[in-house]
Write a protein that holds these residues in place. Structure first.
Motif, PDB file in Angstrom:
ATOM      1  N   GLU A  45      -7.553  -8.635  16.492  1.00 35.96           N
ATOM      2  CA  GLU A  45      -6.310  -9.294  16.096  1.00 35.96           C
ATOM      3  C   GLU A  45      -6.579 -10.486  15.185  1.00 35.96           C
ATOM      4  OE1 GLU A  45      -2.316 -11.294  18.175  1.00 35.96           O
ATOM      5  OE2 GLU A  45      -3.976 -10.597  19.407  1.00 35.96           O
ATOM      6  N   LYS A  46      -7.619 -11.265  15.502  1.00 32.93           N
ATOM      7  CA  LYS A  46      -7.960 -12.421  14.668  1.00 32.93           C
ATOM      8  C   LYS A  46      -8.335 -11.999  13.258  1.00 32.93           C
ATOM      9  CE  LYS A  46     -11.045 -16.427  14.408  1.00 32.93           C
ATOM     10  NZ  LYS A  46     -12.178 -17.165  15.060  1.00 32.93           N
ATOM     11  N   ALA A  47      -9.162 -10.963  13.141  1.00 36.23           N
ATOM     12  CA  ALA A  47      -9.592 -10.490  11.822  1.00 36.23           C
ATOM     13  C   ALA A  47      -8.415  -9.944  11.021  1.00 36.23           C
ATOM     14  CB  ALA A  47     -10.661  -9.415  11.994  1.00 36.23           C
ATOM     15  N   ILE A  48      -7.552  -9.204  11.706  1.00 38.61           N
ATOM     16  CA  ILE A  48      -6.378  -8.641  11.030  1.00 38.61           C
ATOM     17  C   ILE A  48      -5.441  -9.746  10.567  1.00 38.61           C
ATOM     18  CG2 ILE A  48      -4.254  -7.338  11.449  1.00 38.61           C
ATOM     19  CD1 ILE A  48      -5.941  -5.399  13.143  1.00 38.61           C
ATOM     20  N   ASN A  49      -5.207 -10.727  11.426  1.00 35.19           N
ATOM     21  CA  ASN A  49      -4.289 -11.815  11.074  1.00 35.19           C
ATOM     22  C   ASN A  49      -4.808 -12.642   9.903  1.00 35.19           C
ATOM     23  OD1 ASN A  49      -2.397 -11.117  12.992  1.00 35.19           O
ATOM     24  ND2 ASN A  49      -3.167 -12.529  14.537  1.00 35.19           N
ATOM     25  N   GLN A  50      -6.116 -12.813   9.815  1.00 31.86           N
ATOM     26  CA  GLN A  50      -6.689 -13.548   8.685  1.00 31.86           C
ATOM     27  C   GLN A  50      -6.436 -12.804   7.378  1.00 31.86           C
ATOM     28  OE1 GLN A  50     -10.799 -13.954   9.916  1.00 31.86           O
ATOM     29  NE2 GLN A  50     -10.433 -15.948  10.904  1.00 31.86           N
ATOM     30  N   GLU A  51      -6.593 -11.484   7.401  1.00 25.21           N
ATOM     31  CA  GLU A  51      -6.367 -10.697   6.192  1.00 25.21           C
ATOM     32  C   GLU A  51      -4.872 -10.641   5.861  1.00 25.21           C
ATOM     33  OE1 GLU A  51      -8.090  -8.950   2.936  1.00 25.21           O
ATOM     34  OE2 GLU A  51      -9.014  -9.975   4.642  1.00 25.21           O
ATOM     35  N   ILE A  52      -4.044 -10.564   6.895  1.00 28.03           N
ATOM     36  CA  ILE A  52      -2.592 -10.566   6.686  1.00 28.03           C
ATOM     37  C   ILE A  52      -2.153 -11.839   5.981  1.00 28.03           C
ATOM     38  CG2 ILE A  52      -0.404 -10.859   7.927  1.00 28.03           C
ATOM     39  CD1 ILE A  52      -1.340  -8.707   9.871  1.00 28.03           C
ATOM     40  N   ALA A  53      -2.700 -12.976   6.415  1.00 29.66           N
ATOM     41  CA  ALA A  53      -2.338 -14.256   5.798  1.00 29.66           C
ATOM     42  C   ALA A  53      -2.662 -14.252   4.305  1.00 29.66           C
ATOM     43  CB  ALA A  53      -3.061 -15.396   6.509  1.00 29.66           C
ATOM     44  N   PHE A  86      -1.088  -0.027   8.081  1.00 27.93           N
ATOM     45  CA  PHE A  86      -0.451  -1.312   7.789  1.00 27.93           C
ATOM     46  C   PHE A  86       0.220  -1.253   6.417  1.00 27.93           C
ATOM     47  CE2 PHE A  86      -3.653  -2.251  10.912  1.00 27.93           C
ATOM     48  CZ  PHE A  86      -3.109  -3.262  11.692  1.00 27.93           C
ATOM     49  N   TYR A  87       1.411  -1.866   6.341  1.00 29.57           N
ATOM     50  CA  TYR A  87       2.132  -1.962   5.070  1.00 29.57           C
ATOM     51  C   TYR A  87       2.666  -3.381   4.934  1.00 29.57           C
ATOM     52  CZ  TYR A  87       2.030   3.133   5.012  1.00 29.57           C
ATOM     53  OH  TYR A  87       1.608   4.433   5.010  1.00 29.57           O
ATOM     54  N   TYR A  88       2.747  -3.845   3.690  1.00 35.03           N
ATOM     55  CA  TYR A  88       3.378  -5.150   3.495  1.00 35.03           C
ATOM     56  C   TYR A  88       4.733  -4.971   2.816  1.00 35.03           C
ATOM     57  CZ  TYR A  88       1.900  -5.473  -1.477  1.00 35.03           C
ATOM     58  OH  TYR A  88       1.719  -5.272  -2.826  1.00 35.03           O
ATOM     59  N   PHE A  89       5.663  -5.860   3.170  1.00 34.81           N
ATOM     60  CA  PHE A  89       7.041  -5.815   2.697  1.00 34.81           C
ATOM     61  C   PHE A  89       7.379  -7.149   2.056  1.00 34.81           C
ATOM     62  CE2 PHE A  89       6.475  -2.841   6.045  1.00 34.81           C
ATOM     63  CZ  PHE A  89       7.288  -1.759   5.752  1.00 34.81           C
ATOM     64  N   VAL A  90       7.980  -7.081   0.892  1.00 36.56           N
ATOM     65  CA  VAL A  90       8.366  -8.278   0.148  1.00 36.56           C
ATOM     66  C   VAL A  90       9.884  -8.404   0.203  1.00 36.56           C
ATOM     67  CG1 VAL A  90       8.307  -9.456  -2.074  1.00 36.56           C
ATOM     68  CG2 VAL A  90       6.367  -8.014  -1.359  1.00 36.56           C
ATOM     69  N   TYR A  91      10.369  -9.575   0.622  1.00 37.91           N
ATOM     70  CA  TYR A  91      11.797  -9.813   0.782  1.00 37.91           C
ATOM     71  C   TYR A  91      12.215 -11.074   0.032  1.00 37.91           C
ATOM     72  CZ  TYR A  91      11.055  -6.854   4.945  1.00 37.91           C
ATOM     73  OH  TYR A  91      10.712  -5.842   5.810  1.00 37.91           O
ATOM     74  N   GLN A  92      13.515 -11.170  -0.214  1.00 36.22           N
ATOM     75  CA  GLN A  92      14.092 -12.408  -0.730  1.00 36.22           C
ATOM     76  C   GLN A  92      15.283 -12.776   0.147  1.00 36.22           C
ATOM     77  OE1 GLN A  92      15.438 -12.493  -4.883  1.00 36.22           O
ATOM     78  NE2 GLN A  92      14.603 -14.562  -5.058  1.00 36.22           N
ATOM     79  N   ASP A  93      15.286 -13.997   0.654  1.00 34.79           N
ATOM     80  CA  ASP A  93      16.300 -14.451   1.608  1.00 34.79           C
ATOM     81  C   ASP A  93      17.341 -15.339   0.936  1.00 34.79           C
ATOM     82  OD1 ASP A  93      14.798 -13.156   3.479  1.00 34.79           O
ATOM     83  OD2 ASP A  93      13.972 -14.967   4.412  1.00 34.79           O
ATOM     84  N   GLU A 142      -0.768 -13.856  -1.326  1.00 32.36           N
ATOM     85  CA  GLU A 142      -0.962 -13.256  -2.648  1.00 32.36           C
ATOM     86  C   GLU A 142       0.329 -12.700  -3.231  1.00 32.36           C
ATOM     87  OE1 GLU A 142      -3.896 -10.260  -2.091  1.00 32.36           O
ATOM     88  OE2 GLU A 142      -5.477 -11.683  -1.524  1.00 32.36           O
ATOM     89  N   ASN A 143       1.261 -12.324  -2.379  1.00 35.70           N
ATOM     90  CA  ASN A 143       2.455 -11.620  -2.847  1.00 35.70           C
ATOM     91  C   ASN A 143       3.753 -12.422  -2.759  1.00 35.70           C
ATOM     92  OD1 ASN A 143       1.661  -8.585  -3.398  1.00 35.70           O
ATOM     93  ND2 ASN A 143       0.529  -9.210  -1.569  1.00 35.70           N
ATOM     94  N   ASN A 144       3.676 -13.691  -2.324  1.00 34.30           N
ATOM     95  CA  ASN A 144       4.937 -14.437  -2.169  1.00 34.30           C
ATOM     96  C   ASN A 144       5.357 -15.203  -3.418  1.00 34.30           C
ATOM     97  OD1 ASN A 144       3.490 -16.868  -2.250  1.00 34.30           O
ATOM     98  ND2 ASN A 144       3.567 -17.200  -0.049  1.00 34.30           N
ATOM     99  N   GLU A 145       4.513 -15.135  -4.478  1.00 33.25           N
ATOM    100  CA  GLU A 145       4.820 -15.769  -5.770  1.00 33.25           C
ATOM    101  C   GLU A 145       5.216 -17.238  -5.602  1.00 33.25           C
ATOM    102  OE1 GLU A 145       7.235 -13.605  -8.501  1.00 33.25           O
ATOM    103  OE2 GLU A 145       6.319 -11.671  -7.987  1.00 33.25           O
TER     104      GLU A 145
END
Length: 716
Positions: free
Chosen positions: A150-158, A183-190, A163-166
């Protein structure tokens, strides 16, 4: 109820074999490869690019996650948002007062200036998604503990999210799928400036109440409307009078054609949580231990809220939202118990696991999969009684504000004590505001009764696992009657009024906080709830690994036919058809796939909290005053059913025809298929929807708010 279910099954046995629901909550980025051809055969007329595109506007641009827990859709070029009444319930209740009760009387803004901003409400637009499985799994190996993994995954997730939040423009979320195998990443705008445009009166928006909840036939106007505002450049902005209605990339046209049996129906939304691959032991634990405690604890809280809600409109508003949320899941969990038991779901899962275990222990598979089923079953055997205990305690936490006060307001006061004078001066206004907000949503006499009753249920029913030490001590000393203790604790506590909190801020005292009876009780319960023995921690670690391997192995062996990931509040598409249930004498419709205004009026009970109706509705039905929204059969259709695969979080999702036009608004499922979060029933599963023509009739004909309908694009 038994007779109804038996008649449903008998009717279904006579239906053609081909009439089956389409299981699956699908990623939009894979529609072309996995689903598009099947959808076209059923009636879809759109290309995959028109549903999901990164470079061009598409259907996905009109679908938003509403306030983190529901779905909504954009239905005009000026950012008009449609969702369920029960999704907007919190905001409507917040904006209501006893003198101006929008929840009870309804509300329609006569112009943009009259639209009202709740204190906290946002919508989330989906921008894009991508696969990051290889990148993340490259950081882990089989020798890691779950904590290390979990620690290794969370570090890569961060790193991926940054990288993708501009530079903070977007919210990025990396989510696990297939139990952590992908695993997939999702980009949103709030967008946070979201304002109430309109809502029908509660007698329509919540018609049928708890009695009709999860039932078919239904007759409810479960919808409300909001608008998204942005700055002059269309960007998200905090509330300002200078903000303007958002010009969306895409909005949904609204069809006036209605629906008929076997019409194609597509739903896009944010389903919250399914557990389709849950092991047999987990199902058994829920049915026999967790859910019964949930049901009893929820009912205890509801009964004690209701005593006070019935006393006045003002008190009803205080607890309306909490009661509605509690009641919704109370009935859901009882329905889950009944459905999972009736259909023997645990038994069928156990048979699948026996087949898997045989495959897993073949020489070529044993090293990786051999202990999977053993470790899963060991975990459930160890935690059955704890799950009962935890659910009783969770319902206490959910139904009274004072169950977790040590971790909310109490936590802030503890930080305040440890801060220096400068920091305290900065913290004090926020803490005072937090206390003020807290007391808007509670009534001290009610909180006393709720807490005392929940403590009694917890202390007497959670018998197989040790209860919180202080609760046991108080119970032993008072024969498990907690009323006197709770009354005395409220008299002495600093947490029972805003004035007392403010006084503490003026003269902070560590002993006063530590020895506060409500703070001490809450701290005792929350600490006990979070505590896990070393044995449980190890079993949890082994279980998490085993469950991930179970899903991986089921996919590898093709024993489980796992084609789509469980729901986890990410945007999904489900498709099916308008599909009737067997004839039901409770429904006056010609075919049991829709209901009518006439049927709603037949349920009318004057003065009844669940089945009362505005006099104007009765008059309009008598005169058949349906305007342009009448169906070809001459009636006004209210709700209809499809066989789409949805779950909680899909509330408010748009129901679309093959052209991508809005035909309805999803709001519920049927109790006969309540096991749907665990196992999909191709025969019984139904989605219950508000007919969009009824929505428009309520706005224009009943409420006289035609100007709101006029900004939509209506298609005949």
């Amino acid at each position: 109820m038994k007779k109804i279910i038996l008649s449903l099954i008998a009717g279904i046995m006579l239906m053609p074999i081909s009439m089956k629901a389409d299981e699956g909550m699908w990623f939009l980025m894979f529609i072309e490869r996995l689903n598009h051809r099947d959808m076209q055969k059923m009636g879809l007329q759109l290309t995959a690019e028109e549903i999901y595109s990164i470079n061009n506007h598409s259907l996905k641009d009109a679908i938003v996650q509403f306030n983190g827990g529901c779905t909504a859709e954009i239905i005009s070029k000026d950012g008009l948002v449609l969702t369920n009444h029960h999704c907007g319930y919190d905001a409507i209740a917040e904006l209501s007062t006893a003198e101006k009760n929008l929840l009870k009387d309804g509300f329609w803004a006569e112009n943009r200036k009259a639209e009202i901003k709740p204190s906290s409400l946002f919508v989330r637009f989906f921008v894009r998604m991508d696969d990051c499985t290889k990148r993340i799994l490259a950081k882990v190996n089989a020798s890691m503990t779950e904590a290390e993994r979990e620690k290794a995954i969370n570090q890569e997730i961060a790193l991926i999210e940054k990288e993708n939040n501009e530079g903070g423009k977007y919210t990025v979320s990396v989510r696990p799928f297939f139990q952590g195998n992908e695993f997939y990443y999702f980009v949103y705008q709030d967008y946070k400036d979201v304002r109430l445009v309109g809502t029908p009166p509660e007698s329509l928006g919540k018609f049928g109440g708890d009695t009709d909840n999860w039932e078919w036939p239904r007759h409810t106007a479960d919808f409300s409307m909001f608008r998204v505002y942005a700055d002059a450049n269309g960007n998200p902005a905090d509330y300002s009078e200078n903000n303007v209605p958002l010009k969306p990339k895409h909005y949904l046209p609204v069809s006036l054609s209605g629906v008929k049996e076997n019409d194609f129906a597509m739903i896009l939304g944010y389903p919250g949580r399914t557990n389709r691959w849950m092991p047999a032991g987990g199902i058994e634990q829920n049915v026999k231990f967790a859910y019964p405690a949930w049901v009893e604890g929820a009912k205890t809280g509801m009964d004690n809220m209701k005593k006070y809600m019935n006393q006045s409109d003002a008190l009803n508003l205080v607890y309306a939202s909490k009661y509605a949320s509690t009641a919704n899941y109370w009935k859901n969990r009882q329905g889950m118990i009944d459905a999972l038991t009736k259909f023997g779901t645990a038994k069928s899962k156990a048979a699948q696991e026996a087949k898997f275990d045989k495959w897993a222990n073949k020489p070529e598979n044993k090293a990786k999969y051999g202990n999977v089923i053993t470790n899963i079953n060991k975990f459930y055997a160890l935690t059955n009684e704890k799950s009962r205990h935890d659910n009783y305690l969770q319902q206490l936490f959910r139904t009274t504000a004072f169950g977790t006060v040590s971790r909310s307001l109490g936590r802030q006061l503890d930080l305040y004590l440890k801060a220096d004078a400068t920091k305290r001066s900065q913290m004090a206004p926020a803490i005072a505001e937090m206390a003020t907000d807290m007391f808007k949503e509670l009534h001290i006499p009610a909180e006393k009764d709720i807490l005392a009753a929940q403590l009694n249920v917890y202390a007497t029913k959670s018998v197989g696992y040790p209860i919180a030490p202080l609760v046991k001590k108080i119970g032993d000393e008072n024969n498990n009657n907690f009323t006197n203790y709770v009354n005395a604790a409220f008299d002495l506590s600093i947490f029972t009024s805003v004035d007392r909190i403010k006084a503490f801020l003026q003269l902070p005292n560590e002993a006063l906080l530590t020895n506060d009876p409500l703070y001490a009780l809450s701290a005792d319960m929350t600490a006990h709830f979070s505590n896990r023995s070393e044995e449980v921690i190890k079993a949890q670690n082994d279980y998490t690994t085993a469950f991930r391997l179970l899903v991986e192995g089921l996919r590898e062996s093709k024993i489980g036919a796992i084609k789509y990931p469980d729901a986890n509040s990410t945007l999904r598409l489900t498709y099916g058809k308008v599909r009737a249930l067997p004839a039901d004498k409770r429904n006056d419709a010609t075919i049991n796939n829709y209901t009518t205004l006439a049927g709603q009026v037949k349920k009318y009970k004057k003065g009844d909290q669940e089945f009362d109706l505005p006099t104007r509705v009765l008059e309009m039905q008598k005169n058949k005053d349906y305007g342009r929204y009448a169906d070809k059969d001459g009636s006004l259709h209210v709700n209809f059913i499809t066989d789409n695969d949805i779950t909680g979080g899909n509330s408010g999702s748009p129901v679309l025809n093959g052209k991508g036009e809005l035909i309805g608004l999803a709001f519920d499922g049927n109790i006969e298929a309540m096991a749907g979060d665990v196992i999909f029933d191709k025969n019984l599963q139904r989605t219950i929807n508000v007919d969009i023509r009824y929505v428009l009739w309520v706005i224009e004909n009943f409420s006289g708010a035609k100007h709101i309908v006029d900004e939509m694009t209506l298609v005949k």
